[in-house]
Design a protein around this motif. Sequence first.
Motif, PDB file in Angstrom:
ATOM      1  N   ALA A   1      -8.621   3.502   4.043  1.00  0.00           N
ATOM      2  CA  ALA A   1      -9.683   3.872   3.102  1.00  0.00           C
ATOM      3  C   ALA A   1      -9.919   5.380   3.122  1.00  0.00           C
ATOM      4  O   ALA A   1     -10.149   5.999   2.074  1.00  0.00           O
ATOM      5  CB  ALA A   1     -10.973   3.127   3.448  1.00  0.00           C
ATOM      6  N   ARG A   2      -9.842   5.990   4.305  1.00  0.00           N
ATOM      7  CA  ARG A   2     -10.022   7.446   4.393  1.00  0.00           C
ATOM      8  C   ARG A   2      -8.901   8.177   3.653  1.00  0.00           C
ATOM      9  O   ARG A   2      -9.140   9.188   2.976  1.00  0.00           O
ATOM     10  CB  ARG A   2     -10.067   7.892   5.856  1.00  0.00           C
ATOM     11  CG  ARG A   2     -11.325   7.472   6.595  1.00  0.00           C
ATOM     12  CD  ARG A   2     -11.466   8.216   7.908  1.00  0.00           C
ATOM     13  NE  ARG A   2     -10.407   7.894   8.858  1.00  0.00           N
ATOM     14  CZ  ARG A   2     -10.480   6.897   9.736  1.00  0.00           C
ATOM     15  NH1 ARG A   2     -11.537   6.101   9.750  1.00  0.00           N
ATOM     16  NH2 ARG A   2      -9.483   6.695  10.586  1.00  0.00           N
ATOM     17  N   ARG A  55      -7.140  11.206  -1.147  1.00  0.00           N
ATOM     18  CA  ARG A  55      -6.249  11.292  -2.308  1.00  0.00           C
ATOM     19  C   ARG A  55      -7.048  11.392  -3.599  1.00  0.00           C
ATOM     20  O   ARG A  55      -6.719  12.174  -4.473  1.00  0.00           O
ATOM     21  CB  ARG A  55      -5.341  10.063  -2.334  1.00  0.00           C
ATOM     22  CG  ARG A  55      -4.346  10.047  -3.494  1.00  0.00           C
ATOM     23  CD  ARG A  55      -3.696   8.690  -3.605  1.00  0.00           C
ATOM     24  NE  ARG A  55      -4.676   7.682  -3.976  1.00  0.00           N
ATOM     25  CZ  ARG A  55      -4.674   6.424  -3.548  1.00  0.00           C
ATOM     26  NH1 ARG A  55      -3.759   6.019  -2.691  1.00  0.00           N
ATOM     27  NH2 ARG A  55      -5.593   5.581  -3.946  1.00  0.00           N
ATOM     28  N   ASN A  56      -8.127  10.628  -3.692  1.00  0.00           N
ATOM     29  CA  ASN A  56      -8.944  10.644  -4.917  1.00  0.00           C
ATOM     30  C   ASN A  56      -9.654  11.980  -5.092  1.00  0.00           C
ATOM     31  O   ASN A  56      -9.839  12.437  -6.224  1.00  0.00           O
ATOM     32  CB  ASN A  56      -9.962   9.509  -4.877  1.00  0.00           C
ATOM     33  CG  ASN A  56      -9.314   8.132  -4.995  1.00  0.00           C
ATOM     34  OD1 ASN A  56      -8.210   8.010  -5.542  1.00  0.00           O
ATOM     35  ND2 ASN A  56      -9.970   7.106  -4.497  1.00  0.00           N
ATOM     36  N   ARG A  57     -10.045  12.608  -3.975  1.00  0.00           N
ATOM     37  CA  ARG A  57     -10.701  13.910  -4.072  1.00  0.00           C
ATOM     38  C   ARG A  57      -9.736  14.961  -4.616  1.00  0.00           C
ATOM     39  O   ARG A  57     -10.114  15.822  -5.418  1.00  0.00           O
ATOM     40  CB  ARG A  57     -11.232  14.349  -2.701  1.00  0.00           C
ATOM     41  CG  ARG A  57     -12.494  13.612  -2.264  1.00  0.00           C
ATOM     42  CD  ARG A  57     -13.180  14.349  -1.137  1.00  0.00           C
ATOM     43  NE  ARG A  57     -12.348  14.417   0.054  1.00  0.00           N
ATOM     44  CZ  ARG A  57     -12.362  13.522   1.025  1.00  0.00           C
ATOM     45  NH1 ARG A  57     -13.147  12.463   0.931  1.00  0.00           N
ATOM     46  NH2 ARG A  57     -11.583  13.662   2.077  1.00  0.00           N
ATOM     47  N   SER A 106       0.842  -1.190   0.000  1.00  0.00           N
ATOM     48  CA  SER A 106       0.000   0.000   0.000  1.00  0.00           C
ATOM     49  C   SER A 106       0.880   1.243   0.000  1.00  0.00           C
ATOM     50  O   SER A 106       1.930   1.297   0.644  1.00  0.00           O
ATOM     51  CB  SER A 106      -0.909   0.017   1.226  1.00  0.00           C
ATOM     52  OG  SER A 106      -1.587   1.249   1.332  1.00  0.00           O
ATOM     53  N   ARG A 107       0.446   2.273  -0.705  1.00  0.00           N
ATOM     54  CA  ARG A 107       1.235   3.496  -0.823  1.00  0.00           C
ATOM     55  C   ARG A 107       1.171   4.338   0.449  1.00  0.00           C
ATOM     56  O   ARG A 107       1.876   5.338   0.562  1.00  0.00           O
ATOM     57  CB  ARG A 107       0.733   4.335  -2.006  1.00  0.00           C
ATOM     58  CG  ARG A 107       0.879   3.654  -3.353  1.00  0.00           C
ATOM     59  CD  ARG A 107       0.215   4.476  -4.436  1.00  0.00           C
ATOM     60  NE  ARG A 107       0.202   3.762  -5.704  1.00  0.00           N
ATOM     61  CZ  ARG A 107       1.146   3.872  -6.633  1.00  0.00           C
ATOM     62  NH1 ARG A 107       2.176   4.652  -6.415  1.00  0.00           N
ATOM     63  NH2 ARG A 107       1.058   3.209  -7.766  1.00  0.00           N
ATOM     64  N   HIS A 108       0.311   3.983   1.374  1.00  0.00           N
ATOM     65  CA  HIS A 108       0.110   4.820   2.556  1.00  0.00           C
ATOM     66  C   HIS A 108       0.161   3.986   3.833  1.00  0.00           C
ATOM     67  O   HIS A 108       0.091   2.767   3.791  1.00  0.00           O
ATOM     68  CB  HIS A 108      -1.238   5.549   2.463  1.00  0.00           C
ATOM     69  CG  HIS A 108      -1.344   6.426   1.259  1.00  0.00           C
ATOM     70  ND1 HIS A 108      -0.724   7.636   1.159  1.00  0.00           N
ATOM     71  CD2 HIS A 108      -1.994   6.246   0.083  1.00  0.00           C
ATOM     72  CE1 HIS A 108      -0.982   8.182  -0.018  1.00  0.00           C
ATOM     73  NE2 HIS A 108      -1.748   7.348  -0.693  1.00  0.00           N
ATOM     74  N   HIS A 109       0.261   4.688   4.950  1.00  0.00           N
ATOM     75  CA  HIS A 109       0.260   4.038   6.257  1.00  0.00           C
ATOM     76  C   HIS A 109      -0.931   4.556   7.052  1.00  0.00           C
ATOM     77  O   HIS A 109      -1.173   5.764   7.101  1.00  0.00           O
ATOM     78  CB  HIS A 109       1.564   4.314   6.998  1.00  0.00           C
ATOM     79  CG  HIS A 109       1.759   3.418   8.181  1.00  0.00           C
ATOM     80  ND1 HIS A 109       0.980   3.515   9.316  1.00  0.00           N
ATOM     81  CD2 HIS A 109       2.603   2.377   8.394  1.00  0.00           C
ATOM     82  CE1 HIS A 109       1.358   2.589  10.172  1.00  0.00           C
ATOM     83  NE2 HIS A 109       2.331   1.888   9.638  1.00  0.00           N
ATOM     84  N   SER A 110      -1.666   3.654   7.678  1.00  0.00           N
ATOM     85  CA  SER A 110      -2.906   4.036   8.357  1.00  0.00           C
ATOM     86  C   SER A 110      -2.703   5.086   9.443  1.00  0.00           C
ATOM     87  O   SER A 110      -3.593   5.895   9.710  1.00  0.00           O
ATOM     88  CB  SER A 110      -3.577   2.792   8.954  1.00  0.00           C
ATOM     89  OG  SER A 110      -2.763   2.207   9.950  1.00  0.00           O
ATOM     90  N   LEU A 111      -1.530   5.096  10.084  1.00  0.00           N
ATOM     91  CA  LEU A 111      -1.308   6.035  11.184  1.00  0.00           C
ATOM     92  C   LEU A 111      -1.247   7.486  10.719  1.00  0.00           C
ATOM     93  O   LEU A 111      -1.317   8.407  11.539  1.00  0.00           O
ATOM     94  CB  LEU A 111      -0.015   5.684  11.935  1.00  0.00           C
ATOM     95  CG  LEU A 111      -0.068   4.387  12.762  1.00  0.00           C
ATOM     96  CD1 LEU A 111       1.312   4.073  13.320  1.00  0.00           C
ATOM     97  CD2 LEU A 111      -1.088   4.493  13.880  1.00  0.00           C
TER      98      LEU A 111
END
Length: 223
Positions: A213-214, A219-221, A164-169
């Motif tokens: 997911a948030r 990012r999509n917005r 995943s390109r991101h980290h949840s924290l």
Amino acid sequence: MTETRIAPLALYQEVAERLRQRIFAHELKPGTWVDEQALAEDYGISRTPLREALKVLASEGLVTLKPRRGCYVTEISERDLDEVFKVMAMLEGECARSSAGRATEAELGTLKAIHADLEKAASAQDIDAFFEANQAFHHELQRIADNRWLLHVIEDLRKVIKLSRHHSLFSEGRLEQSLAEHRALLDALLARDADAADQLMREHIRGGREALARIAEARNRVA
């Protein structure tokens, strides 16, 4: 004869580990074509151990081998994350359930010490330190559960999540939420409440997925 067989085995494993770390660091980004010739030249090796290393990474889901097209770093979709996290929730929930019943007082003490590191990192808003302590807590639970097959599958799935390109924290409020989840989980473990430990761990894993997911939605917005 034994000595001649050890060297190539160690070589392709070392190459696999180097590539694995480059993938996790996103030096080799998801979807990137793997230039075997360039890598072999960079590492000063032949294509044979490199290809063996890529087969290892393919078995872990980190790269995808495409006939006549070569090798690509695996791209993980939102659906992939949904499915992986569902399985992770079940597996780690089972680890928490098992640990609640079998942990010794010394092992519970270790979990409390690791949790203290979580509290300290959260107070300092140190995401890197919090992540390390979080990983240590989960690994300790898995060690206490003492199921090598469960551990093996969890480790493989965590490798996929790292794509995943991101980290949840990095999701706003996730660090504080994660800390609260850990507090409740530790209380259940100390009380040796296996059902609660299982449920709370599942909720903790789901919380991580919701945070990712948030980040993806934000990012999509922007895009």
